[in-house]
Design an enzyme around this catalytic site. Structure first.
Site, mmCIF file in Angstrom:
data_model
loop_
_atom_site.group_PDB
_atom_site.id
_atom_site.type_symbol
_atom_site.label_atom_id
_atom_site.label_comp_id
_atom_site.label_asym_id
_atom_site.label_seq_id
_atom_site.Cartn_x
_atom_site.Cartn_y
_atom_site.Cartn_z
ATOM 1 N N CYS A 95 -4.541 -0.835 -1.368
ATOM 2 C CA CYS A 95 -4.840 0.271 -2.013
ATOM 3 C C CYS A 95 -5.717 0.234 -2.800
ATOM 4 O O CYS A 95 -5.329 0.311 -4.154
ATOM 5 C CB CYS A 95 -3.338 0.821 -1.708
ATOM 6 S SG CYS A 95 -3.396 2.726 -2.611
ATOM 7 N N TYR A 129 -0.196 8.450 -1.932
ATOM 8 C CA TYR A 129 -0.413 8.676 -3.354
ATOM 9 C C TYR A 129 -1.784 8.918 -3.937
ATOM 10 O O TYR A 129 -2.015 9.787 -5.480
ATOM 11 C CB TYR A 129 -0.926 6.364 -3.685
ATOM 12 C CG TYR A 129 0.430 5.994 -3.442
ATOM 13 C CD1 TYR A 129 1.637 6.752 -3.298
ATOM 14 C CD2 TYR A 129 0.551 4.412 -3.921
ATOM 15 C CE1 TYR A 129 2.364 5.389 -3.206
ATOM 16 C CE2 TYR A 129 1.192 3.762 -4.412
ATOM 17 C CZ TYR A 129 2.737 4.371 -3.724
ATOM 18 O OH TYR A 129 3.366 3.156 -3.458
ATOM 19 N N GLY A 130 -2.903 9.513 -2.925
ATOM 20 C CA GLY A 130 -4.196 10.122 -3.388
ATOM 21 C C GLY A 130 -3.419 11.472 -4.663
ATOM 22 O O GLY A 130 -4.483 11.460 -5.184
ATOM 23 N N GLU A 161 -0.877 7.638 8.936
ATOM 24 C CA GLU A 161 0.091 7.859 8.623
ATOM 25 C C GLU A 161 1.198 8.150 9.745
ATOM 26 O O GLU A 161 2.341 7.461 9.666
ATOM 27 C CB GLU A 161 0.671 8.433 8.114
ATOM 28 C CG GLU A 161 0.082 7.538 5.637
ATOM 29 C CD GLU A 161 1.433 6.262 6.108
ATOM 30 O OE1 GLU A 161 2.275 6.388 5.918
ATOM 31 O OE2 GLU A 161 0.301 5.458 5.754
ATOM 32 N N HIS A 168 -6.566 2.932 4.325
ATOM 33 C CA HIS A 168 -6.291 4.111 5.264
ATOM 34 C C HIS A 168 -8.105 3.520 6.346
ATOM 35 O O HIS A 168 -7.542 4.145 7.933
ATOM 36 C CB HIS A 168 -5.801 5.116 4.755
ATOM 37 C CG HIS A 168 -4.475 5.070 4.355
ATOM 38 N ND1 HIS A 168 -3.855 4.993 3.437
ATOM 39 C CD2 HIS A 168 -3.088 5.334 5.636
ATOM 40 C CE1 HIS A 168 -2.449 4.442 3.318
ATOM 41 N NE2 HIS A 168 -2.502 5.146 4.954
ATOM 42 N N CYS A 223 -11.106 3.159 0.981
ATOM 43 C CA CYS A 223 -9.297 3.704 1.189
ATOM 44 C C CYS A 223 -9.158 2.745 2.468
ATOM 45 O O CYS A 223 -9.574 2.817 3.321
ATOM 46 C CB CYS A 223 -9.338 5.646 1.207
ATOM 47 S SG CYS A 223 -7.653 6.139 1.985
ATOM 48 N N ASP A 258 0.772 -1.211 -0.017
ATOM 49 C CA ASP A 258 -0.069 -0.084 -0.003
ATOM 50 C C ASP A 258 1.040 1.034 -0.065
ATOM 51 O O ASP A 258 1.876 1.004 0.101
ATOM 52 C CB ASP A 258 -1.442 -0.102 0.857
ATOM 53 C CG ASP A 258 -2.072 1.706 0.949
ATOM 54 O OD1 ASP A 258 -2.939 1.372 0.317
ATOM 55 O OD2 ASP A 258 -1.735 1.913 2.346
ATOM 56 N N SER A 259 0.909 2.195 -0.118
ATOM 57 C CA SER A 259 1.008 3.912 -0.356
ATOM 58 C C SER A 259 1.499 3.751 1.220
ATOM 59 O O SER A 259 2.900 4.946 1.921
ATOM 60 C CB SER A 259 0.359 4.428 -0.530
ATOM 61 O OG SER A 259 -1.127 4.700 0.414
HETATM 62 N N1 DGL Z 1 -4.923 3.412 1.608
HETATM 63 C C1 DGL Z 1 -4.979 3.995 -0.106
HETATM 64 C C2 DGL Z 1 -6.471 3.545 -0.628
HETATM 65 O O1 DGL Z 1 -6.801 2.219 -0.494
HETATM 66 C C3 DGL Z 1 -4.791 5.536 -0.100
HETATM 67 C C4 DGL Z 1 -3.457 6.756 0.692
HETATM 68 C C5 DGL Z 1 -3.065 7.029 -0.264
HETATM 69 O O2 DGL Z 1 -4.069 8.748 -0.481
HETATM 70 O O3 DGL Z 1 -1.690 7.231 -0.193
HETATM 71 O O4 DGL Z 1 -6.625 4.602 -1.620
#
Ligand code: DGL
Length: 265
Positions: free
Chosen positions: A76, A45-46, A154, A188, A186, A13-14
């Protein structure tokens, strides 16, 4: 084609979000070996470009392939949305992705608006549009980006005033009594489920795609005869993170314990 069933499963994942998926996978298949890779150095990542996210995903998959994994879970939604097709073309092992659990939300058949909480990128990508066309045609769907929630997780912050304020911000302009269900699109956000629950109350179902992904992974491994044949006494897990700090590995492990406990494992 790799056919060693005793090789580990790679999950990435990110950052920390995929740990919530890892927990669900471990609960379903506790005898497997796992390698988890969190890209916290590059999270979130978003807010990156699709090209950047694809490149990061390829680097991580190369790393996991070097470690000899038999399958990879892209834990992710954001990375899945933009990179899964390329990854599947590039690697000769099963690559399993995530998708916002819109279908289960629609299947509940409740009146009201479905709120899909996810990153901006997931909300804009084709994958969600296709899901909405397939399952959500006659539903009112609110697409709600909540970028600040990723940073909280995070940093290992999962409760307290800051969390409450940011969750309240996420629901700005949405009337809670008009919501039929919430989709956590997401990985997270899954760590903040209790806090989201505290805000929206007990009546609104809050759904994530983690269990579905774990089941999908298991059925693919079964189908390809890749389920582990030897039994271990304990879960075998290696955790890596691009931040290369001991405290981030510790946070990953604590979040895994938190998630497993929540799942009653
Ligand atoms: N955990 C990631 C997801 O499921 C995204 C979080 C990020 O923006 O890095 O989309």
């Amino acid at each position: 084609m790799i056919n060693d069933r005793n090789l580990p499963i790679g999950i990435f994942d990110s950052g920390m979000g995929g740990i919530s998926v890892l927990a669900e996978v471990i609960k379903l298949m506790p005898k497997e070996r796992y390698i988890y890779y969190g890209d916290s150095e590059n999270a979130p990542y978003g807010i990156k470009s699709a090209e950047e996210v694809k490149k990061l995903c390829t680097n991580i998959c190369d790393f996991l392939i070097d470690k000899g994994v038999k399958a990879i879970v892209v834990a992710c939604n954001t990375a899945t949305s933009v990179a899964i097709n390329d990854l599947r073309k590039e690697y000769d092992i099963p690559i399993i992705g995530m998708e916002p659990a819109l279908k289960p939300a629609v299947t509940l058949g409740l009146d009201g608006k479905i709120v899909v909480m996810a990153t901006d990128m997931t909300l804009k990508e084709k994958k969600l549009r296709e899901l909405m066309d397939r399952y959500g045609k006659h539903k009112e769907i609110i697409k709600q980006p909540c970028p600040k929630l990723v940073n909280l997780v995070e940093s290992g912050i999962m409760k307290g005033k800051d969390v409450e304020i940011i969750i309240e911000e996420c629901f700005n302009g949405i009337k809670v009594d008009e919501i039929s269900s919430i989709v956590l699109g997401c990985t997270h956000y899954v760590f903040l489920k209790d806090q989201i629950r505290a805000f929206v109350g007990d009546k609104v179902p809050i759904i994530d795609g983690n269990e579905g992904t774990a089941r999908h992974l298991k059925s693919i491994l079964e189908h390809r005869n890749l389920l582990k044949s030897t039994k271990e006494e304990e879960v075998l897990l290696d955790v890596y993170n691009s931040k290369r700090e001991e405290k981030i590995i510790e946070l990953s492990k604590n979040l895994l314990i938190f998630s497993l406990e929540k799942l009653g494992f």
